[in-house]
Design an enzyme around this catalytic site. Structure first.
Site, PDB file in Angstrom:
ATOM      1  N   ASN A 161     -10.255  -0.888  -0.931  1.00  0.00           N
ATOM      2  CA  ASN A 161      -8.568  -0.736  -0.777  1.00  0.00           C
ATOM      3  C   ASN A 161      -8.000  -1.355  -2.051  1.00  0.00           C
ATOM      4  OD1 ASN A 161      -5.746  -1.062  -0.131  1.00  0.00           O
ATOM      5  ND2 ASN A 161      -6.028  -1.919   1.898  1.00  0.00           N
TER       6      ASN A 161
ATOM      7  N   CYS B 186       0.767  -1.230   0.058  1.00  0.00           N
ATOM      8  CA  CYS B 186      -0.178  -0.022  -0.428  1.00  0.00           C
ATOM      9  C   CYS B 186       0.754   1.374  -0.116  1.00  0.00           C
ATOM     10  CB  CYS B 186      -0.820  -0.313   1.128  1.00  0.00           C
ATOM     11  SG  CYS B 186      -1.873  -1.346   1.365  1.00  0.00           S
TER      12      CYS B 186
ATOM     13  N   HIS C 200      -3.696   6.956   2.090  1.00  0.00           N
ATOM     14  CA  HIS C 200      -4.107   5.695   1.737  1.00  0.00           C
ATOM     15  C   HIS C 200      -5.575   5.308   2.089  1.00  0.00           C
ATOM     16  CE1 HIS C 200      -4.279   1.323   0.652  1.00  0.00           C
ATOM     17  NE2 HIS C 200      -3.988   1.047   1.992  1.00  0.00           N
TER      18      HIS C 200
HETATM   19  O1  UT7 Z   1      -4.003  -1.590   3.299  1.00  0.00           O
HETATM   20  C1  UT7 Z   1      -3.044  -2.073   4.187  1.00  0.00           C
HETATM   21  C2  UT7 Z   1      -3.614  -2.084   5.595  1.00  0.00           C
HETATM   22  N1  UT7 Z   1      -4.784  -2.526   6.010  1.00  0.00           N
HETATM   23  C3  UT7 Z   1      -5.600  -2.129   6.737  1.00  0.00           C
HETATM   24  O2  UT7 Z   1      -5.366  -0.880   7.094  1.00  0.00           O
HETATM   25  C4  UT7 Z   1      -6.710  -2.790   7.196  1.00  0.00           C
HETATM   26  C5  UT7 Z   1      -6.726  -2.600   8.811  1.00  0.00           C
HETATM   27  N2  UT7 Z   1      -7.767  -3.195   9.554  1.00  0.00           N
HETATM   28  C6  UT7 Z   1      -9.273  -2.798   9.321  1.00  0.00           C
HETATM   29  O3  UT7 Z   1      -9.457  -2.089   8.468  1.00  0.00           O
HETATM   30  C7  UT7 Z   1      -9.938  -3.502  10.313  1.00  0.00           C
HETATM   31  O4  UT7 Z   1      -9.387  -4.089  11.440  1.00  0.00           O
HETATM   32  C8  UT7 Z   1     -11.041  -4.181   9.827  1.00  0.00           C
HETATM   33  C9  UT7 Z   1     -11.996  -3.610   8.693  1.00  0.00           C
HETATM   34  C10 UT7 Z   1     -10.423  -5.350   8.760  1.00  0.00           C
HETATM   35  C11 UT7 Z   1     -11.934  -4.931  10.739  1.00  0.00           C
HETATM   36  O5  UT7 Z   1     -12.761  -4.136  11.495  1.00  0.00           O
HETATM   37  P1  UT7 Z   1     -12.650  -4.214  13.289  1.00  0.00           P
HETATM   38  O6  UT7 Z   1     -13.370  -3.157  13.597  1.00  0.00           O
HETATM   39  O7  UT7 Z   1     -11.020  -4.242  13.467  1.00  0.00           O
HETATM   40  O8  UT7 Z   1     -13.110  -5.816  13.546  1.00  0.00           O
HETATM   41  P2  UT7 Z   1     -12.732  -6.869  14.148  1.00  0.00           P
HETATM   42  O9  UT7 Z   1     -11.473  -7.578  13.357  1.00  0.00           O
HETATM   43  O10 UT7 Z   1     -12.127  -6.635  15.444  1.00  0.00           O
HETATM   44  O11 UT7 Z   1     -13.859  -7.850  14.147  1.00  0.00           O
HETATM   45  C12 UT7 Z   1     -14.972  -7.443  14.961  1.00  0.00           C
HETATM   46  C13 UT7 Z   1     -16.189  -8.565  14.703  1.00  0.00           C
HETATM   47  C14 UT7 Z   1     -15.617 -10.056  14.700  1.00  0.00           C
HETATM   48  O12 UT7 Z   1     -16.565 -10.726  15.330  1.00  0.00           O
HETATM   49  P3  UT7 Z   1     -16.321 -11.404  16.715  1.00  0.00           P
HETATM   50  O13 UT7 Z   1     -15.106 -12.135  16.945  1.00  0.00           O
HETATM   51  O14 UT7 Z   1     -16.296  -9.956  17.578  1.00  0.00           O
HETATM   52  O15 UT7 Z   1     -17.297 -12.306  17.119  1.00  0.00           O
HETATM   53  C15 UT7 Z   1     -15.575 -10.441  13.198  1.00  0.00           C
HETATM   54  O16 UT7 Z   1     -15.583 -11.749  12.898  1.00  0.00           O
HETATM   55  O17 UT7 Z   1     -16.474  -8.424  13.475  1.00  0.00           O
HETATM   56  C16 UT7 Z   1     -16.472  -9.721  12.566  1.00  0.00           C
HETATM   57  N3  UT7 Z   1     -16.308  -9.546  11.197  1.00  0.00           N
HETATM   58  C17 UT7 Z   1     -17.505  -9.321  10.295  1.00  0.00           C
HETATM   59  N4  UT7 Z   1     -18.846  -9.258  10.448  1.00  0.00           N
HETATM   60  C18 UT7 Z   1     -19.548  -8.931   9.451  1.00  0.00           C
HETATM   61  C19 UT7 Z   1     -15.339  -9.401  10.328  1.00  0.00           C
HETATM   62  N5  UT7 Z   1     -15.419  -9.026   9.014  1.00  0.00           N
HETATM   63  C20 UT7 Z   1     -16.948  -8.970   8.965  1.00  0.00           C
HETATM   64  C21 UT7 Z   1     -17.774  -8.866   8.040  1.00  0.00           C
HETATM   65  N6  UT7 Z   1     -19.004  -8.687   8.248  1.00  0.00           N
HETATM   66  N7  UT7 Z   1     -17.318  -8.476   6.911  1.00  0.00           N
END
Ligand code: UT7
Length: 334
Positions: A284, A114, A254
């Protein structure tokens, strides 16, 4: 003595196919509401079979060349920032070079995920300053969805495909890249990676069956490191340029997650009115997010000649990069 490298042309190209959050609701257990509130993404462009990274890189490059008013023969260096090349060999830059009829120019890829566009901008500018290159075509092009497991809701909602390009030319005016910082933390390589398909893990039917050819990410950790990495390096480059945040007309960050962008802006004390966001329509696209955003910001009048802008990125590697850039002053002739 050439002190600067002006950005004299720009262009973008994205696939026609649009995949909305509603489409993804049909594939995995997710909802438009979750995706919009957790990421800010509403839809993304996805390449169809037959479309390659060089397809979009070539078209974006063609538009940037036309805008700069240069012929292919005027370009003596082609750089493609990509982590999703057409093939392992040769460099995608050589394929773009051939497609555009840019004879004899040097051509190579930059792999910094990225952060790739800012890495490429730094290399291009340094080569122009040193006299090693004169007119550079810098392309950032990705087909991230090639590495997406469409049954993994943690990743499939995040990524999209596309390309952006700029032309850089020597200038004696203080323009183009004024100050930049590149960095990496390879000890965190595992947080965001594609494990198999290279020399470490050759693809076997067993590995394919386990999905090791797909991208995986520890989203929470990357999120925290991204906010800190983009915020801190942005502060350093603004200070190194002898400026304050008040001098920044627009931040073009980004585009990975709206919450990361908002937290970074907050860390810098800059209101979201001075931040360009278009990830709602593209998701992204890794190295391509910043040049696509630059093209759209310029097209929609958010970016004007002479504006001082901040670019900042964070991604797999982990890599980061920030840059203070003066937009679009004319190249010096001769
Ligand atoms: O470009 C390279 C750099 N990349 C980034 O900058 C990405 C960085 N990370 C992020 O953008 C975020 O961490 C994500 C968008 C990937 C995830 O968001 P989050 O608020 O950190 O969610 P989380 O990983 O803490 O997950 C929260 C919950 C989980 O469920 P439990 O374990 O709390 O029951 C996930 O399983 O949300 C669940 N979850 C979803 N639910 C519905 C994860 N993906 C999804 C989804 N739909 N697509």
């Amino acid at each position: 003595m050439t002190a600067y490298a002006a950005i004299t042309g720009w262009g973008m190209a994205v696939p026609e196919r649009v995949v909305t959050n509603a489409d993804l609701e049909q594939l995995v257990e997710t909802s438009d509401e979750w995706i919009v509130t957790r990421t800010g993404i509403r839809e993304r462009r996805v390449a169809v079979p037959g479309e390659r990274t060089s397809t979009f890189g070539t078209e974006a490059g063609r538009r940037a060349l036309a805008m700069a008013g240069l012929a292919p023969g005027d370009i003596d260096l082609v750089i493609v920032a990509t982590c999703t090349p057409d093939q392992p060999l040769p460099a995608t830059a050589c394929l773009v070079q051939a497609n555009l009829g840019i004879a004899r120019a040097a051509a190579f890829d930059v792999v910094a995920a990225c952060s790739g566009f800012i890495y490429g901008l730094t290399v291009a500018t340094s080569m122009i300053r040193s006299g090693a290159a004169r007119n550079v075509l810098l392309v950032a092009a990705e087909i991230l969805t090639h590495y997406v497991d469409w049954s993994d809701r943690n990743t499939c909602v995040l990524f999209g495909d596309g390309a952006g390009a700029v032309v850089l030319q020597p200038s004696t005016e203080p323009t183009g890249l004024l100050h930049g910082e590149l960095g990496a933390a390879g000890e965190h390589a595992d947080l965001l990676a594609v494990d198999a398909g290279g020399t470490a893990l050759r693809l076997t039917p067993e590995l394919l069956a386990c999905g090791r050819q797909y991208v995986h990410m520890n989203g929470r950790d990357v999120f925290k490191l991204a906010v800190r990495g983009m915020g801190d390096s942005s502060q350093r480059v603004i200070a190194a340029a002898g400026l304050t945040t008040d001098d920044i007309d627009l931040i073009v960050p980004h585009q990975a997650n709206l919450r990361i962008i908002e937290a970074t802006a907050k860390r810098l004390g800059i209101s979201m009115e001075r931040v360009f966001v278009n990830l709602d329509r593209y998701g992204n696209t890794s190295a391509a997010t910043i040049p696509i955003a630059l093209v759209e910001a310029a097209t929609h009048g958010r970016l004007r000649q002479g504006d001082t802008i901040l670019l900042t990125a964070f991604g797999a590697g982990l890599t980061w990069a920030s840059a203070v850039v003066r937009w679009g002053a004319p190249a010096s002739q001769g």
